[in-house]
Design a protein around this motif. Structure first.
Motif, PDB file in Angstrom:
ATOM      1  N   ALA A 222       0.831  -1.204   0.000  1.00  0.00           N
ATOM      2  CA  ALA A 222       0.000   0.000   0.000  1.00  0.00           C
ATOM      3  C   ALA A 222       0.870   1.260   0.000  1.00  0.00           C
ATOM      4  CB  ALA A 222      -0.927   0.004   1.208  1.00  0.00           C
ATOM      5  N   ALA A 223       1.990   1.235   0.726  1.00  0.00           N
ATOM      6  CA  ALA A 223       2.907   2.373   0.728  1.00  0.00           C
ATOM      7  C   ALA A 223       3.517   2.579  -0.651  1.00  0.00           C
ATOM      8  CB  ALA A 223       4.002   2.162   1.774  1.00  0.00           C
ATOM      9  N   ASN A 224       3.860   1.475  -1.320  1.00  0.00           N
ATOM     10  CA  ASN A 224       4.378   1.545  -2.684  1.00  0.00           C
ATOM     11  C   ASN A 224       3.365   2.215  -3.599  1.00  0.00           C
ATOM     12  OD1 ASN A 224       4.842   0.599  -5.503  1.00  0.00           O
ATOM     13  ND2 ASN A 224       6.509  -0.568  -4.577  1.00  0.00           N
ATOM     14  N   CYS A 225       2.121   1.819  -3.488  1.00  0.00           N
ATOM     15  CA  CYS A 225       1.048   2.416  -4.291  1.00  0.00           C
ATOM     16  C   CYS A 225       0.904   3.898  -3.977  1.00  0.00           C
ATOM     17  CB  CYS A 225      -0.256   1.679  -4.031  1.00  0.00           C
ATOM     18  SG  CYS A 225      -1.679   2.329  -4.928  1.00  0.00           S
ATOM     19  N   THR A 226       1.025   4.243  -2.692  1.00  0.00           N
ATOM     20  CA  THR A 226       0.903   5.641  -2.265  1.00  0.00           C
ATOM     21  C   THR A 226       1.980   6.507  -2.892  1.00  0.00           C
ATOM     22  OG1 THR A 226      -0.051   4.947  -0.151  1.00  0.00           O
ATOM     23  CG2 THR A 226       0.859   7.171  -0.250  1.00  0.00           C
ATOM     24  N   LEU A 227       3.218   6.018  -2.896  1.00  0.00           N
ATOM     25  CA  LEU A 227       4.321   6.788  -3.468  1.00  0.00           C
ATOM     26  C   LEU A 227       4.145   6.987  -4.966  1.00  0.00           C
ATOM     27  CD1 LEU A 227       7.319   5.337  -1.458  1.00  0.00           C
ATOM     28  CD2 LEU A 227       6.644   7.738  -1.551  1.00  0.00           C
ATOM     29  N   HIS A 228       3.703   5.968  -5.671  1.00  0.00           N
ATOM     30  CA  HIS A 228       3.429   6.130  -7.097  1.00  0.00           C
ATOM     31  C   HIS A 228       2.306   7.145  -7.312  1.00  0.00           C
ATOM     32  CE1 HIS A 228       6.142   3.313  -8.973  1.00  0.00           C
ATOM     33  NE2 HIS A 228       5.795   2.356  -8.133  1.00  0.00           N
ATOM     34  N   LYS A 229       1.323   7.104  -6.446  1.00  0.00           N
ATOM     35  CA  LYS A 229       0.191   8.022  -6.556  1.00  0.00           C
ATOM     36  C   LYS A 229       0.625   9.459  -6.302  1.00  0.00           C
ATOM     37  CE  LYS A 229      -4.469   8.621  -4.598  1.00  0.00           C
ATOM     38  NZ  LYS A 229      -5.450   8.053  -3.643  1.00  0.00           N
ATOM     39  N   ARG A 230       1.530   9.663  -5.345  1.00  0.00           N
ATOM     40  CA  ARG A 230       2.020  11.008  -5.034  1.00  0.00           C
ATOM     41  C   ARG A 230       2.853  11.580  -6.179  1.00  0.00           C
ATOM     42  NH1 ARG A 230      -1.183  12.310  -1.033  1.00  0.00           N
ATOM     43  NH2 ARG A 230      -0.256  13.180   0.855  1.00  0.00           N
ATOM     44  N   GLY A 231       3.535  10.742  -6.925  1.00  0.00           N
ATOM     45  CA  GLY A 231       4.340  11.221  -8.041  1.00  0.00           C
ATOM     46  C   GLY A 231       5.754  11.559  -7.638  1.00  0.00           C
ATOM     47  N   GLU A 232       6.556  11.950  -8.608  1.00  0.00           N
ATOM     48  CA  GLU A 232       7.981  12.199  -8.398  1.00  0.00           C
ATOM     49  C   GLU A 232       8.324  13.667  -8.221  1.00  0.00           C
ATOM     50  OE1 GLU A 232      10.106  10.373 -11.570  1.00  0.00           O
ATOM     51  OE2 GLU A 232       9.632   8.331 -10.925  1.00  0.00           O
TER      52      GLU A 232
END
Length: 876
Positions: A700-710
């Motif tokens: 879920a944290a991995n998904c969150t980081l992708h969702k937040r963007g770079e």
């Protein structure tokens, strides 16, 4: 699993001094105003030996003379080939070929208390000055008797699901604005007209990170001029030396100026060549007041040569003519005593204090002696840790006359690993030069500031920025630099006790999102989305526990950390209320600086039990229970309350899209790519989400980081680096490294765009120091991660980018130091040793599925090969 147990080898120990005791003995809680006459073995050297660190190498050793813990362990065979290439690598220097055009082109130097920015102008040199106690305001009242009524109203609105209305009502919980960090002024050195026609091709300006010195060199009519700058911690002065290749060619006019100017004067006689500046900070944010902090700066000029002359000019400047060389020494002082004493009642005379210290320096120290003491002091810290990265190519990186800005500009093409090394060590340099025992805590800009009202007041912000300032202090072997943070937490606990009692009717102590030198603990004035967040003190308390886990200093834990953690825990227990589904909840609650769309379609920021609230509380509760176990306090009433509360804290929740929920409900929020990563606190810097123990939450944290963007400001990018590292995602962690290397034009900078200025200051924009100071800690997480039981080796190493490398002198939890080398992306060998007096350290080493349990005894260095077999043991 393979068990490894080596026999204990007896060794005689020099008396061990804990980090906290060392700090108090070294400085007695205050910056040392002047070094005592140096005995055969200085106090500094005695303390370093007692802490297991040998004396620094002689001055001028450069990168090849690394001393202290970074050189305890030497690699063998293939890994040693990396060391052999050291002389071919670019030096640890920030380089320019021209004077500064913007403040972010200038070079920062400092000693924790005093700071300067070196512009390097040829005809007119400017050093912009700072002293860390110059702030607006006076001690304040951080309580609001009306807050308890507003608290009841907000809680009722939240319970009724009226989140937008609760957000509006929560503004009545806010208080006064924080005060603002101030600037001291400028030293201006004006040379004669011939300098206007200097040879542009001869100009260099550079900051040497290994020596903490800045130099400027150029030629005028075939005469070579050299300027040298450093800020001495042992002698507490800024030192400037001007010299040339031709006798009698140093002539200039020196002056002191300040935007907070009150008066200045010059004194020239048979014993003194002084400039004195006296001023006062505003007693409030809105007006000048006689009650504000008074300050003074004193500049002393010494010259050499039979024809050298020093005179006053207009009664406010010093004129130097026909000198072979000139050494300028500056000190500054203020009437600030502590956060609880009115400046007018401190009894301090800033002018007398600065003149006294300048007099001591002038009478007893040559430039060479000042420089030697500075190098001895600074390098004993800086040289504890080193890092060397290679992409496997034979590139010379930043060799030659390439500027640092040019290197940053070309990083997207060449991805020069040596530039990552430079930024890593630059962060360690900035921490040493902005936070030392006895100084103020590093603020939002460290100690460097050019404005009367800097961005965000230059104030410590407790919802990420202040904490990130100290992420590298432990893992990157600069534990003493964290002492100002602990002193600051102590001050917050005093005011925070009043805020907790009056505002919330709670025991213990609390601190909110923004503070200042007066240890402000009440909510700031402003919107609830950022002001109403009573978790700042709790987050800071996790640093107290982390300090123990890295140092194993039980005296620190018992006498410093535990009382502060206990007070914080008392507040948290009272702040938690019976909530939904039998869980304890926080209400009101925000996720710092972020908003959501409530079910009724209205924009809001106040709800209950945000994920960050609960993650921090879980971390603090776990830490104090562990501390109580160590200290024999597990039967205390407060620990029993904590143990009873822990299972009643709400669990982490996963949203419909697979990301970690940021609030207790699965709200929609309008800013998907928000810069804050608050709900991922449990992953980093917390420990309640891990790849091994909570794989579903890690996903879920991995998904969150992708969702937040770079995209995002510098500090956000560094946080993402550390988060991806904890997820052991080397590719994503490295993409965040790449994201940082974007050269920022100060004349055309975008909001929240991140990047690097030409002097390597990281951009929000504008400049904030948190990303610089946090970057080494994030890199360290990519190379090694630890708990009190486990050490994970190269968990997020970008194998195809940092093909070969060594990291030496990093610290891991349990009081251990580690040096590690890898070749062709694979572990080659590592050294591991204990720095404290415990009889044994049992640690489990992890590398790509290989797990080994090792017993590490103090006094010996253990070398492990790529299979985690112990192949060598030697005495420290």
């Amino acid at each position: 699993m393979t068990a490894l147990s080596l026999p204990f080898v007896s060794i005689t120990f020099i008396l061990f001094l804990s980090a906290s005791f060392t700090g108090s003995l070294y400085l007695s809680g205050l910056p040392r105003r002047r070094g005592l006459p140096t005995p055969a073995l200085s106090l500094q050297t005695q303390l370093r030996i007692s802490d297991g660190v040998p004396p620094a190498a002689p001055a001028g050793g450069g990168r090849t003379g690394l001393a202290a813990e970074a050189n305890y362990w030497d690699p063998t065979a293939a890994a040693a080939e990396l060391e052999a290439q050291e002389s071919k690598r670019p030096p640890l220097k920030v380089r320019f070929r021209e004077p500064a055009k913007h403040w972010t082109d200038a070079l920062p130097i400092g000693n924790g208390r005093l700071g300067a920015m070196v512009w390097g102008g040829v005809a007119i040199e400017t050093l912009q000055l700072n002293e860390d106690t110059l702030w607006t305001g006076t001690p304040g009242n951080y309580t609001n008797p009306d807050a308890r009524r507003a608290l009841s109203a907000v809680r009722k609105l939240v319970e009724d699901g009226q989140f937008a209305e609760a957000t509006q009502e929560a503004t009545h919980l806010s208080g006064l604005s924080s005060n603002a960090y101030q600037l001291l002024g400028d030293v201006s050195i004006e040379f004669n007209g011939s300098h206007l026609s200097y040879d542009g091709g001869s100009y260099t300006r550079e900051l040497d990170l290994d020596t903490a010195t800045a130099t400027v060199k150029y030629s005028v009519n075939n005469v070579r001029f050299t300027r040298e700058y450093f800020v001495s911690h042992p002698d507490q002065v800024i030192v400037m030396k001007y010299s040339s290749s031709r006798d009698g060619s140093i002539s200039f006019t020196a002056s002191l100026n300040s935007k907070l100017y009150i008066d200045s004067y010059a004194v020239v006689n048979s014993t003194t060549n002084h400039l004195v500046l006296r001023g006062r900070c505003p007693g409030s944010r809105t007006a000048q007041s006689s009650e504000g902090i008074r300050f003074a700066a004193v500049l002393d000029v010494q010259v050499g040569g039979k024809d050298a002359v020093v005179n006053t000019l207009d009664g406010k400047k010093l004129s130097v003519k026909n000198s072979n060389w000139a050494v300028l020494v500056l000190d500054a002082s203020s009437s600030f005593s502590n956060p609880f004493t009115e400046p007018s009642e401190s009894g301090k005379d800033p002018t007398a204090a600065a003149i006294h210290n300048i007099g001591l320096v002038r009478r007893s120290s040559s430039y060479a002696e000042l420089l030697a003491r500075h190098l001895d002091d600074y390098q004993a810290l800086f040289r504890r840790a080193s890092i060397q990265l290679s992409d496997g190519a034979s590139s010379s990186g930043g060799a030659g006359n390439v500027t640092t800005a040019e290197r940053v500009g070309s990083f997207r093409d060449d991805e020069d690993p040596s530039l990552v090394e430079l930024l890593f060590q630059y962060g360690r340099y900035l921490l040493i030069t902005s936070s030392r025992p006895g100084t103020q805590v590093a603020n939002l800009q460290g100690i460097w500031n050019k404005d009367i009202y800097p961005p965000w007041d230059g104030a410590p912000h407790l919802n990420i920025n202040l904490q990130m300032n100290y992420w590298a202090s432990l893992s990157c072997n600069l534990r003493e630099c964290q002492e100002p943070l602990f002193d600051y937490i102590s001050s917050l606990s005093v005011n925070g006790q009043k805020t907790a009692k009056v505002n919330y009717g709670a025991d213990g102590w609390v601190a909110h999102q923004v503070s200042d030198i007066w240890a402000k603990t009440s909510p700031d004035q402003g919107d609830a989305v950022w002001a109403i967040w009573p978790m700042g003190g709790a987050w800071l308390c996790t640093h107290l526990w982390e300090h123990y886990t890295y140092t194993m200093d039980t005296d620190f834990l018992e006498f410093k950390a535990y009382p502060l953690m206990e007070g914080c825990t008392s507040f948290l227990l009272d702040w938690l209320i019976q909530g939904r589904d039998g869980y304890l909840e926080t209400n009101p609650s925000t996720s710092p600086e972020n908003t959501f769309t409530a079910p009724d379609g209205k924009l809001a920021s106040v709800s209950y039990s945000s994920t960050m609230d609960m993650a921090i509380i879980k971390e603090v509760f776990s830490a104090i229970v562990s501390a109580a176990e160590i200290l024999g306090k597990k039967e205390d009433a407060i620990i029993k309350r904590v143990v009873a509360a822990q299972p009643r804290l709400p669990p982490y929740r996963v949203s419909k899209d697979g990301s970690l929920m940021e609030w207790a409900e699965d709200f929609v929020y309008p800013e998907t790519h928000h810069r804050h990563l608050s709900h991922l606190f449990g992953l980093f810097p917390g420990h309640t989400i891990t790849v091994e123990q909570t794989p579903n939450l890690s996903t879920a944290a991995n998904c969150t980081l992708h969702k937040r963007g770079e995209d995002g400001p510098g500090w956000s990018t560094v946080w993402k680096m550390a988060l991806w590292a904890r997820l052991q995602s080397s590719d994503n962690a490295y993409r965040m490294v790449q994201q940082l290397f974007n050269l920022v034009n100060p004349d055309n900078e975008g909001d929240y765009a991140g990047g690097l200025y030409s002097n390597l200051f990281m951009a929000h924009p504008p400049f904030q120091i948190d990303a610089n100071l946090g970057f080494p800690g994030a890199v360290a997480e990519m190379i090694v991660q630890s708990t009190m039981q486990d050490i994970h080796l190269l968990p997020a190493l970008p194998r195809d980018k940092w093909v070969n490398g060594c990291a030496k002198g990093l610290r891991v939890r349990g009081g251990l130091t580690i040096s590690i080398c890898w070749t062709k992306g694979d572990l080659h060998e590592l050294g591991l040793w204990s720095n404290h007096h415990r009889s044994t350290n049992i640690r489990t080493l992890h590398y790509r599925g290989n797990i080994v349990t090792a017993n590490i005894y103090p006094g010996s260095i253990y070398t492990f090969n790529m299979k985690l077999e112990c192949v060598r043991k030697q005495s420290i």
